[in-house]
Design a protein around this motif. Structure first.
Motif, PDB file in Angstrom:
ATOM      1  N   SER A   1      -2.341  -1.639  -9.928  1.00  0.00           N
ATOM      2  CA  SER A   1      -3.788  -1.605  -9.733  1.00  0.00           C
ATOM      3  C   SER A   1      -4.408  -1.973 -11.065  1.00  0.00           C
ATOM      4  CB  SER A   1      -4.245  -0.212  -9.266  1.00  0.00           C
ATOM      5  OG  SER A   1      -3.818   0.791 -10.161  1.00  0.00           O
ATOM      6  N   LEU A   2      -5.181  -3.048 -11.088  1.00  0.00           N
ATOM      7  CA  LEU A   2      -5.616  -3.627 -12.356  1.00  0.00           C
ATOM      8  C   LEU A   2      -6.859  -2.963 -12.940  1.00  0.00           C
ATOM      9  CD1 LEU A   2      -4.981  -7.433 -11.771  1.00  0.00           C
ATOM     10  CD2 LEU A   2      -3.465  -5.699 -12.725  1.00  0.00           C
ATOM     11  N   ASP A   3      -7.728  -2.462 -12.120  1.00  0.00           N
ATOM     12  CA  ASP A   3      -8.980  -1.942 -12.657  1.00  0.00           C
ATOM     13  C   ASP A   3      -9.340  -0.585 -12.076  1.00  0.00           C
ATOM     14  OD1 ASP A   3     -11.056  -4.208 -10.651  1.00  0.00           O
ATOM     15  OD2 ASP A   3      -9.374  -2.903 -10.140  1.00  0.00           O
ATOM     16  N   PHE A   4      -8.352   0.106 -11.551  1.00  0.00           N
ATOM     17  CA  PHE A   4      -8.598   1.462 -11.084  1.00  0.00           C
ATOM     18  C   PHE A   4      -7.285   2.224 -11.092  1.00  0.00           C
ATOM     19  CE2 PHE A   4      -6.745   1.330  -6.788  1.00  0.00           C
ATOM     20  CZ  PHE A   4      -6.694  -0.024  -6.541  1.00  0.00           C
ATOM     21  N   GLN A   5      -7.400   3.525 -11.050  1.00  0.00           N
ATOM     22  CA  GLN A   5      -6.219   4.371 -11.012  1.00  0.00           C
ATOM     23  C   GLN A   5      -5.956   4.823  -9.579  1.00  0.00           C
ATOM     24  OE1 GLN A   5      -7.279   7.417 -13.920  1.00  0.00           O
ATOM     25  NE2 GLN A   5      -5.958   6.436 -15.431  1.00  0.00           N
ATOM     26  N   ALA A   6      -4.703   4.939  -9.260  1.00  0.00           N
ATOM     27  CA  ALA A   6      -4.327   5.306  -7.897  1.00  0.00           C
ATOM     28  C   ALA A   6      -3.177   6.300  -7.934  1.00  0.00           C
ATOM     29  CB  ALA A   6      -3.919   4.068  -7.106  1.00  0.00           C
ATOM     30  N   THR A   7      -3.406   7.479  -7.400  1.00  0.00           N
ATOM     31  CA  THR A   7      -2.312   8.437  -7.305  1.00  0.00           C
ATOM     32  C   THR A   7      -1.372   8.057  -6.168  1.00  0.00           C
ATOM     33  OG1 THR A   7      -3.687   9.845  -5.910  1.00  0.00           O
ATOM     34  CG2 THR A   7      -3.584  10.391  -8.248  1.00  0.00           C
ATOM     35  N   THR A   8      -1.880   7.296  -5.233  1.00  0.00           N
ATOM     36  CA  THR A   8      -1.083   6.936  -4.068  1.00  0.00           C
ATOM     37  C   THR A   8      -1.075   5.432  -3.864  1.00  0.00           C
ATOM     38  OG1 THR A   8      -1.763   9.013  -3.025  1.00  0.00           O
ATOM     39  CG2 THR A   8      -0.705   7.376  -1.621  1.00  0.00           C
ATOM     40  N   MET A   9       0.103   4.906  -3.693  1.00  0.00           N
ATOM     41  CA  MET A   9       0.269   3.501  -3.337  1.00  0.00           C
ATOM     42  C   MET A   9       1.173   3.434  -2.109  1.00  0.00           C
ATOM     43  SD  MET A   9       0.648   1.536  -6.987  1.00  0.00           S
ATOM     44  CE  MET A   9      -0.739   1.390  -8.104  1.00  0.00           C
TER      45      MET A   9
ATOM     46  N   LEU B   1      -0.319   5.882 -13.066  1.00  0.00           N
ATOM     47  CA  LEU B   1      -1.425   5.795 -12.119  1.00  0.00           C
ATOM     48  C   LEU B   1      -1.805   4.356 -11.779  1.00  0.00           C
ATOM     49  CD1 LEU B   1      -3.712   8.678 -13.396  1.00  0.00           C
ATOM     50  CD2 LEU B   1      -2.432   8.619 -11.265  1.00  0.00           C
ATOM     51  N   THR B   2      -1.125   3.402 -12.379  1.00  0.00           N
ATOM     52  CA  THR B   2      -1.439   2.001 -12.092  1.00  0.00           C
ATOM     53  C   THR B   2      -0.230   1.163 -11.714  1.00  0.00           C
ATOM     54  OG1 THR B   2      -1.224   1.417 -14.425  1.00  0.00           O
ATOM     55  CG2 THR B   2      -3.435   2.013 -13.651  1.00  0.00           C
ATOM     56  N   LEU B   3       0.936   1.783 -11.598  1.00  0.00           N
ATOM     57  CA  LEU B   3       2.137   0.995 -11.331  1.00  0.00           C
ATOM     58  C   LEU B   3       3.086   1.706 -10.376  1.00  0.00           C
ATOM     59  CD1 LEU B   3       4.111  -1.369 -11.921  1.00  0.00           C
ATOM     60  CD2 LEU B   3       4.940  -0.035 -13.883  1.00  0.00           C
ATOM     61  N   SER B   4       3.486   0.984  -9.341  1.00  0.00           N
ATOM     62  CA  SER B   4       4.548   1.429  -8.452  1.00  0.00           C
ATOM     63  C   SER B   4       5.536   0.278  -8.308  1.00  0.00           C
ATOM     64  CB  SER B   4       3.990   1.800  -7.076  1.00  0.00           C
ATOM     65  OG  SER B   4       5.037   2.119  -6.166  1.00  0.00           O
ATOM     66  N   THR B   5       6.817   0.616  -8.230  1.00  0.00           N
ATOM     67  CA  THR B   5       7.827  -0.428  -8.046  1.00  0.00           C
ATOM     68  C   THR B   5       8.669  -0.133  -6.817  1.00  0.00           C
ATOM     69  OG1 THR B   5       9.429   0.701  -9.470  1.00  0.00           O
ATOM     70  CG2 THR B   5       7.981  -0.920 -10.513  1.00  0.00           C
ATOM     71  N   LEU B   6       9.039  -1.218  -6.151  1.00  0.00           N
ATOM     72  CA  LEU B   6       9.939  -1.145  -5.001  1.00  0.00           C
ATOM     73  C   LEU B   6      11.177  -1.940  -5.360  1.00  0.00           C
ATOM     74  CD1 LEU B   6      10.625  -0.678  -1.932  1.00  0.00           C
ATOM     75  CD2 LEU B   6       9.457  -2.845  -1.502  1.00  0.00           C
ATOM     76  N   THR B   7      12.333  -1.298  -5.310  1.00  0.00           N
ATOM     77  CA  THR B   7      13.585  -1.991  -5.569  1.00  0.00           C
ATOM     78  C   THR B   7      14.391  -2.069  -4.285  1.00  0.00           C
ATOM     79  OG1 THR B   7      13.657  -1.215  -7.863  1.00  0.00           O
ATOM     80  CG2 THR B   7      15.714  -2.040  -6.922  1.00  0.00           C
TER      81      THR B   7
ATOM     82  N   ALA C   1      -3.161   0.184  -2.562  1.00  0.00           N
ATOM     83  CA  ALA C   1      -3.492   1.358  -3.366  1.00  0.00           C
ATOM     84  C   ALA C   1      -4.858   1.875  -2.982  1.00  0.00           C
ATOM     85  CB  ALA C   1      -3.461   0.999  -4.855  1.00  0.00           C
ATOM     86  N   SER C   2      -4.993   3.185  -3.046  1.00  0.00           N
ATOM     87  CA  SER C   2      -6.294   3.822  -2.822  1.00  0.00           C
ATOM     88  C   SER C   2      -6.810   4.348  -4.151  1.00  0.00           C
ATOM     89  CB  SER C   2      -6.165   4.974  -1.828  1.00  0.00           C
ATOM     90  OG  SER C   2      -5.994   4.515  -0.530  1.00  0.00           O
ATOM     91  N   PRO C   3      -8.064   4.066  -4.487  1.00  0.00           N
ATOM     92  CA  PRO C   3      -8.602   4.548  -5.758  1.00  0.00           C
ATOM     93  C   PRO C   3      -8.558   6.065  -5.869  1.00  0.00           C
ATOM     94  CG  PRO C   3     -10.036   2.888  -4.819  1.00  0.00           C
ATOM     95  CD  PRO C   3      -9.015   3.221  -3.777  1.00  0.00           C
TER      96      PRO C   3
ATOM     97  N   GLU D   1     -11.091   3.346   1.365  1.00  0.00           N
ATOM     98  CA  GLU D   1     -10.586   1.990   1.326  1.00  0.00           C
ATOM     99  C   GLU D   1      -9.193   1.929   0.733  1.00  0.00           C
ATOM    100  OE1 GLU D   1     -14.894   0.437  -0.140  1.00  0.00           O
ATOM    101  OE2 GLU D   1     -13.274  -1.022  -0.227  1.00  0.00           O
ATOM    102  N   GLN D   2      -8.453   0.963   1.187  1.00  0.00           N
ATOM    103  CA  GLN D   2      -7.200   0.600   0.535  1.00  0.00           C
ATOM    104  C   GLN D   2      -7.330  -0.843   0.096  1.00  0.00           C
ATOM    105  OE1 GLN D   2      -3.392   1.229   2.343  1.00  0.00           O
ATOM    106  NE2 GLN D   2      -3.861   3.322   2.968  1.00  0.00           N
ATOM    107  N   PHE D   3      -6.771  -1.124  -1.060  1.00  0.00           N
ATOM    108  CA  PHE D   3      -6.811  -2.475  -1.587  1.00  0.00           C
ATOM    109  C   PHE D   3      -5.383  -3.009  -1.629  1.00  0.00           C
ATOM    110  CE2 PHE D   3     -11.207  -2.386  -2.507  1.00  0.00           C
ATOM    111  CZ  PHE D   3     -11.488  -1.053  -2.757  1.00  0.00           C
ATOM    112  N   PHE D   4      -5.231  -4.175  -1.067  1.00  0.00           N
ATOM    113  CA  PHE D   4      -3.897  -4.736  -0.873  1.00  0.00           C
ATOM    114  C   PHE D   4      -3.568  -5.781  -1.923  1.00  0.00           C
ATOM    115  CE2 PHE D   4      -2.490  -2.989   3.176  1.00  0.00           C
ATOM    116  CZ  PHE D   4      -3.665  -2.410   3.629  1.00  0.00           C
ATOM    117  N   GLY D   5      -2.291  -5.806  -2.274  1.00  0.00           N
ATOM    118  CA  GLY D   5      -1.805  -6.866  -3.138  1.00  0.00           C
ATOM    119  C   GLY D   5      -1.611  -8.147  -2.352  1.00  0.00           C
ATOM    120  N   PRO D   6      -1.303  -9.232  -3.060  1.00  0.00           N
ATOM    121  CA  PRO D   6      -1.157 -10.531  -2.402  1.00  0.00           C
ATOM    122  C   PRO D   6       0.179 -10.712  -1.696  1.00  0.00           C
ATOM    123  CG  PRO D   6      -0.837 -10.756  -4.744  1.00  0.00           C
ATOM    124  CD  PRO D   6      -1.244  -9.338  -4.514  1.00  0.00           C
TER     125      PRO D   6
END
Lengths: 117, 112
Positions: free
Chosen positions: A25-33, A74-80, A96-98, A105-110
């Motif tokens: 999440s580039l411009d917000f923090q997210a406890t949940t992704m 709060l800004t990074l989650s990884t899936l392996t 991610a939810s702010p 709202e949820q904001f989706f990656g590309p």
């Protein structure tokens, strides 16, 4: 605002290798992704909920040892995707939810296109 | 989670209004109605959401039935860039998980 990025955008790997996908999440923090996968012409399927500082919660039928999720900040989650096989080839999308406000709202990656040969 | 039902596909002529229906007969009192759309090979994009009253934003309008068992997303003038799969999703903000479960969505084709 409220931009979510994913890296890489596409990856091709050999069967048996592991692949890591990042969601930021580039411009917000997210406890949940959240992590989704999508097969061609199909809808998004929720795989797991990634919680900052704690273990991910996996949806029924999703192998947690196969799809490792780490939410270290709060800004990074990884899936392996471990020991990838051709059937793991799919479009993987995170969201991610702010942390504060706009919680509806949820904001989706590309998305990340994974092809396993 | 309450389920939504949408037509698999719809067509619209360019510059005409489009009404995309969604049925959610088992909606609970605390479920919000969300609409997202997904262009090919991209992540979903937020369109609009509401609870009880009709909502308008720069992208679309959301008309919610009085009994809340159905809703309609209205695109006032369809453009070619509006061709996408539109998803109607219910979410209860009091659900601590905050998960979104996607249905099959409606694939909108815009005819030039």
């Amino acid at each position: 605002g409220a931009v979510v990025s994913q890296h890489p955008s596409r990856v091709i790997c050999k069967s048996g290798t592991s692949v890591k996908i990042e969601c930021r999440s580039l411009d917000f923090q997210a406890t949940t992704m959240f992590w989704y996968r999508q097969f061609p012409k199909k809808s998004l399927m929720l795989m797991a909920t990634s919680n900052e500082g704690s273990k991910a919660t996996y949806e029924q039928g999703v192998e947690k040892d196969k799809f490792l999720i780490n939410h270290a900040s709060l800004t990074l989650s990884t899936l392996t995707v471990t020991s990838a096989h051709p059937e793991d080839s799919s479009f993987y999308i995170c969201s991610a939810s702010p942390l504060a406000g706009r919680g509806n709202e949820q904001f989706f990656g590309p998305g990340t296109r994974l092809t396993v040969l | 989670d309450a389920k939504t039902t949408q037509p698999n596909s719809m067509e619209s002529n360019e510059e005409e209004p489009v009404h995309l229906p969604c049925n959610h007969s088992t909606i609970s009192g605390t479920d919000y109605i969300h609409w997202y759309r997904q262009l090919p090979s991209q992540g979903p994009e937020y369109v609009i959401h509401g609870l009880t009253s009709n909502v308008n934003n720069r992208m679309a309008s959301l008309a919610i039935a009085e009994d809340r068992k159905s809703s309609t997303l209205i695109l006032h003038r369809a453009t070619l860039r509006d061709a996408a799969v539109y998803y109607c999703i219910l979410r209860d903000p009091f659900n601590t998980g905050n998960q979104f479960y996607f249905g099959t969505g409606t694939s909108l084709t815009v005819i030039p």
